[in-house]
Motif scaffolding. Structure first.
Motif, PDB file in Angstrom:
ATOM      1  N   TRP A 169      -3.633  -5.025   8.655  1.00  0.00           N
ATOM      2  CA  TRP A 169      -4.164  -4.061   9.883  1.00  0.00           C
ATOM      3  C   TRP A 169      -3.837  -2.621   9.436  1.00  0.00           C
ATOM      4  O   TRP A 169      -3.667  -2.084  10.731  1.00  0.00           O
ATOM      5  N   ALA A 264      -8.806 -10.943  16.670  1.00  0.00           N
ATOM      6  CA  ALA A 264      -7.378 -10.242  16.415  1.00  0.00           C
ATOM      7  C   ALA A 264      -6.230 -10.975  17.033  1.00  0.00           C
ATOM      8  O   ALA A 264      -6.414 -11.604  17.886  1.00  0.00           O
ATOM      9  N   MET A 268      -3.445  -7.374  20.801  1.00  0.00           N
ATOM     10  CA  MET A 268      -4.062  -6.179  20.001  1.00  0.00           C
ATOM     11  C   MET A 268      -5.352  -5.654  20.661  1.00  0.00           C
ATOM     12  O   MET A 268      -6.008  -6.209  21.181  1.00  0.00           O
TER      13      MET A 268
END
Length: 282
Positions: A169, A264, A268
């Motif tokens: 990420w 995700a 997040m």
């Protein structure tokens, strides 16, 4: 158009397709028993396809093509990979679901199909397709030319915003990138995603796959895609974004929120991981 890069990608896909299908078990039996690889987003966008002529561009090994054919469509699938098309033809025969498959670079197919006078009610492509196109405008014109008047283009893919991240990420790739992005080769994303991309039970198959052939990808933003389709004469009727990716788990900590929709990590901030588009030819 960068045909030499297309050829490199063909070789890379030939190698990767073997690894991908090694994880999927007896796919013919899966289809004979009524299985489908389509997600609800695709069936919803496609609508009732019974009796319609559907062109599936970059169809890979034909699983989604046959799933659409099972809904009553007359399907033609096109892909650059020799391995993918050979597998698709075999799967069609063994599953008893008729469809036509043609091995071709998509740009060559547009030229040849137009010369043959082919036209379709629906042109469809999905998941990891646009990043292999070296000329977006030529692709959009080809899509438009393949449609009958009143015909529809239906598309779903992973969101280019998500493509800026590495697996942890972290920002890694430019969203705006005019140059081909060299990669080590098409990876084994089926193994990476496990059950996410195998609805009939994941099998170990090929382990630690390393592609001997490099590949080259192209970055196209949402604005570029919609503009190219609009300039080709199509009228965009739908543009949707989703905070999950169907089946695919490219990043750390992704979780199944139901129906093999991968989101995700918990906590997040949500970003678009997938988008869809539908357009009509006047």
């Amino acid at each position: 158009m960068k045909k030499e890069l297309h050829e490199a990608n063909r070789l890379s896909w030939n190698a990767a397709t073997v690894a991908h299908n090694s994880h999927k078990g007896d796919q013919a039996a899966f289809f004979r028993n009524g299985g489908s690889t389509l997600f609800p987003e695709e069936t919803g966008l496609l609508g009732d396809v019974k009796g319609l002529a559907v062109l599936h561009l970059q169809c890979n090994a034909g699983q989604d093509s046959l799933s659409i054919a099972r809904l009553g469509a007359q399907v033609t699938g096109v892909d650059i990979s020799d391995e993918a098309i050979a597998f698709a033809k075999q799967l069609s025969t063994q599953s008893g679901i008729p469809a036509r498959f043609e091995r071709s670079d998509v740009y060559d197919y547009f030229r040849d199909a137009q010369a043959r006078g082919e036209r379709y009610d629906i042109v469809f492509c999905s998941y990891g397709t646009l990043c292999w196109l070296s000329d977006l405008s030529a692709w959009a014109r080809g899509v438009s030319q393949m449609l009958k008047p009143g015909g529809r283009f239906v598309f779903i893919d992973f969101h280019p915003v998500a493509m800026v991240f590495d697996p942890s990420w972290k920002f890694h790739y430019d969203y705006f990138n005019d140059a081909p992005v060299p990669e080590e080769g098409v990876g084994d994303y089926v193994a990476q995603s496990g059950d996410g991309l195998v609805p009939d039970g994941y099998q170990t198959g090929v382990q630690d796959f390393k592609n001997p052939h490099p590949s080259f990808e192209f970055a196209w933003g949402v604005g570029q895609v919609t503009t190219a389709l609009g300039q080709s004469g199509l009228i965009v009727e739908h543009l949707g974004e989703y905070p999950y990716a169907n089946g695919w788990k490219p990043f750390e900590g992704m979780r199944d929120i139901g129906g093999r929709r991968m989101a995700a990590p918990e906590g997040m901030a949500r970003i678009p991981l997938m988008y869809s588009l539908a357009a009509r030819k006047p």
